[in-house]
Enzyme design. Sequence first.
Site, mmCIF file in Angstrom:
data_model
loop_
_atom_site.group_PDB
_atom_site.id
_atom_site.type_symbol
_atom_site.label_atom_id
_atom_site.label_comp_id
_atom_site.label_asym_id
_atom_site.label_seq_id
_atom_site.Cartn_x
_atom_site.Cartn_y
_atom_site.Cartn_z
ATOM 1 N N HIS A 44 0.862 -1.188 0.000
ATOM 2 C CA HIS A 44 0.000 0.000 0.000
ATOM 3 C C HIS A 44 0.895 1.233 0.000
ATOM 4 C CE1 HIS A 44 -3.108 2.841 0.687
ATOM 5 N NE2 HIS A 44 -2.669 3.174 1.888
ATOM 6 N N ASP A 46 1.086 5.069 -0.275
ATOM 7 C CA ASP A 46 0.394 6.361 -0.220
ATOM 8 C C ASP A 46 1.027 7.360 -1.181
ATOM 9 O OD1 ASP A 46 -1.616 6.069 1.911
ATOM 10 O OD2 ASP A 46 0.111 5.706 3.207
ATOM 11 N N ASP A 168 -7.612 1.720 2.544
ATOM 12 C CA ASP A 168 -7.160 2.638 3.589
ATOM 13 C C ASP A 168 -8.055 3.845 3.840
ATOM 14 O OD1 ASP A 168 -5.432 3.399 5.619
ATOM 15 O OD2 ASP A 168 -4.103 4.522 4.298
ATOM 16 N N HIS A 416 -6.336 9.763 -0.494
ATOM 17 C CA HIS A 416 -7.011 9.770 0.812
ATOM 18 C C HIS A 416 -6.185 10.407 1.930
ATOM 19 C CE1 HIS A 416 -4.930 5.816 0.586
ATOM 20 N NE2 HIS A 416 -4.669 6.040 1.852
#
Length: 995
Positions: A44, A46, A168, A416
């Site tokens: 994951h 970001d 997330d 996000h």
Amino acid sequence: MGSMFATCFLLICFLSVGAATCGYESCPAVKDGMINVHLVPHSHDDVGWLKTVDQYYYGSKDDIQSAGVQYILDSVIQALLKDPSKRFIYVEIAFFARWYREQSDSLRHQVKGLVNNGQLEFILGGWCMNDEASTHYNAIIDQHTLGFEFLRHNFGECARPRIGWQIDPFGHSREQASLFAQFGFDGLYFGRLDYQDKDTREKSKTMEMVWRGSPLNLGSVADLFTGVLYSGYGPPAGFCWDIGCSDEPIMDDYRLYDNNVDERVAEFLKDVKDQASHYTTNHIMMTMGSDFNYQYADHWFKNIDKLIKYVNILQAKGSKVNLLYSTPSCYTYNLNKANQTWTTKDDDFFPYAHRPHSFWTGYFSSRAALKGYTREANNFLQVCKQMDALAKLGNTDNSSKNIQIFKEALGVAQHHDAVSGTEKQAVAYDYAERIANGINECQKVVNDAYKYLLPLSSDKPPAQVYCSLRNISRCNITEESKQLQVTLYNPVGRPVKSWVRIPVVGGSFSVVGPDGAAVSTQVVPVSKETKAIPERKGSLADHELVFQASLPALGYSTYFVQATTQRRSNWEQKTFQRKVNTDTVLKNEFLSLTFDGNSGKLKQMVNLETGISLGLQQDFFYYVGYPGNNSESEFQASGAYVFRPSDNNTHNLNMVSTQVRSYHSQGQLVQELLQTFGPWVSQVVRLYEGERYAEFEWTVGPIPISDKEGKEVISRFSTGLNTQKTFYTDANGREILERVRDYRKTWKLNQTEEIAGNYYPVNSRIYMQDKSQDIQFTVLTDRSQGGASIKDGDLELMVHRRLLYDDSLGVGEPLNETGSDGRGLIVRGKHYVFLDKIEKSAALHRDMALKLYMAPSVSFSNATTKQAEWAAKFRTIWSGLNGTLPANVHLLTLEQMASSMDYILRLEHIYEKNEDPVLSKPVTVSLQDLFVPLTVKSMTELTLGANLQLSDLHRLKWQTTDSKLLFKPKFARQSDPLSVTLNPMEIHTFQVTLG
């Protein structure tokens, strides 16, 4: 492309895929009668959070976080090439595209092979994993289309994502599910839902369901199989093998004392048994990875190999557990074959709390300035794409490259931890800088478009100049010029009227319209509150020139401003300081607002058409953010993510001021009341001529913290209406959802925060109804905010936050924004208030919401040319449409494809069923000769993400517990191949070929 697109698309597939075994055909074999554990290696990544996008990609600033995406992809690709049994999923195309562009041709060819054989699978496929609370549907569609096009162009059909992967984000929107279904996805998985909801679902074995994304309007088209990941998105505890992990590897040399195979296998089987007990099939999915994992891919794969080997060996001894490398799509495919009936859900997953007293509802309003900037930038991107298409620039002057820069900047901003406001301050600056750079690039494109659209002859028009600080009455070109041209481009497919406010020096000006006729004007003084904003430093503007512009559908008008020495007539502007004990009234043809003579605050609103009179109070309050240490839930602090007021008593708010100082400005075009609530809160309330709304322009900041208290500022409207605990908010700017205080539709709520636990994301509007009186009170916003109805008849919107404590959810610093002067940041925004009968209200708020997010683009030039001289050389008014679109239809997208000379066109029906007796009906639009400069020869309908012909889409079908009640829409067959019929809330996407 039209038919050309089909040929091109198929050619790409043939050349790059050949005998490819990607998609569901590549899924590994499973074993009947066993628990099949689908192990999903993933990272994951970001797209900005604690570090900027660049810092994350290159792996810099390791003192902040040890994360380098380029090393992850380097490591993973080599591991996959070495062993065909390995699989990996990748999500964030913003990172992958950058990495792929840097690779050699030979390695790119090898990567295509990995995609074609299913080893490397792209999941989600957007430029980022977007937030779901603060994002507008237009931007969500755009950022996914950007990622989809990269994958389609470089890899073909084998790279088309089939699964949504929102692991997330902090709460989940029903509109997001609807959009994913329309992208053609077969499933969605996420990691975060309210702890009480998750507990209920675990006990009832409803962790997986079919989510009705649009139960009233789109029916089965918007249905999406949805699953909640058991362990968030990380591996089972104790099974992480990467940088930053301290878990024991699997040591399998039986000659050594440290051999731990039996112990590790037993521990893992316990996790399998625990997870399987909460799901209903013989398949479970385990996410083997987490934040920025697989920088050392061999560490992961070597240990997973051993885990698979030693767990599966036990099958010979009667074990019923089977481990395999898999992907979310293969997992979904096997669930679909399980022949099971699934429960359904038709509301959303907001608000989210991870424990008592910890509602993640603060980020609905965090970084209000960035939220506003992102929304404005999205508006300009649509203008830029439209004008590029209408001027048929193609790749002239590198327009596609300029637009691509802006697309990528805004794609990153939907992340996000971007528009959500949950990033570090340095990262927020980086997002804003990227957006500003993208805007500059697209201003070049718009200028190039005007070079083609303005001239009547060979004369070159002057360059257009933009003013990004007009909202605080600063614009160099309008302040310094005595004569200028104002050109406004309207991106809406029907004519609009727009109020223009221009910062000027002096108080006498004349305005001439595009037809040479004089235009009514008004000059309004710039308030001292506005002059005190630090970012205005150097501005000379002391007035704003106000006039109304009439703009054609999908076109522009040019207005001519001239400073004069003529004395203003008496009716143009009168300013009065409020008289004590005397009420002040603002009034136009449709509305009346009365302000109390003692307090100076609003006390009444009247709709003069319907006679509806409302005792309306509007005021500013603030909550004190709880200053906890986060050690336990009861000590949870209010921070970037979490909203938690110190006093959870719903009736004890801190009022900014009991009385306000106010000035009343009267004029023919606009009436204004400036209210000063104190040194850090002011507001201008406006009624424009002929408008059915009241505009509330609020200015908040610097929020004082000298008392060592963080503050969360709200604007509250108190109406006295009987709303029965119910109010309504939009979902990402589209469909409306009903909200009921202290209630969740699918589980019994134990409310621990009476205020924060009733806050919801408001992307464009919030309203409440008194059905006994047939009254609807609606507030539209210019950016995403948190909103609630804490008491019947009240609506509140959180406009600004400044906090002194971190909420210990990762960002590692308080939400304490400062301005250019080092003091607290000043934020300015607007609320638009409507009061009407319920049946009439949808037409008002739907139309206004469209005009807000697709507002006209305003630019200036200062040629010393009068209107007649200008009109001899340049067009003063021009429309890109031969007609106008119906009032319930919006041209969502018009852009030229970078990889061809074809266009992407999206048309949408902007009303829901039963919202309006006329506008909620189906409508047919013909594209034949619709556009002035573009002749549509043929069109091919695509999925919403524009990466697959709609006729080639075959989604998995699911049996549900309420299948008999399922609404299946009927689609009208078009006898005219260049026409489209739109039902409520439908979006149709076309690839258009020009003749």
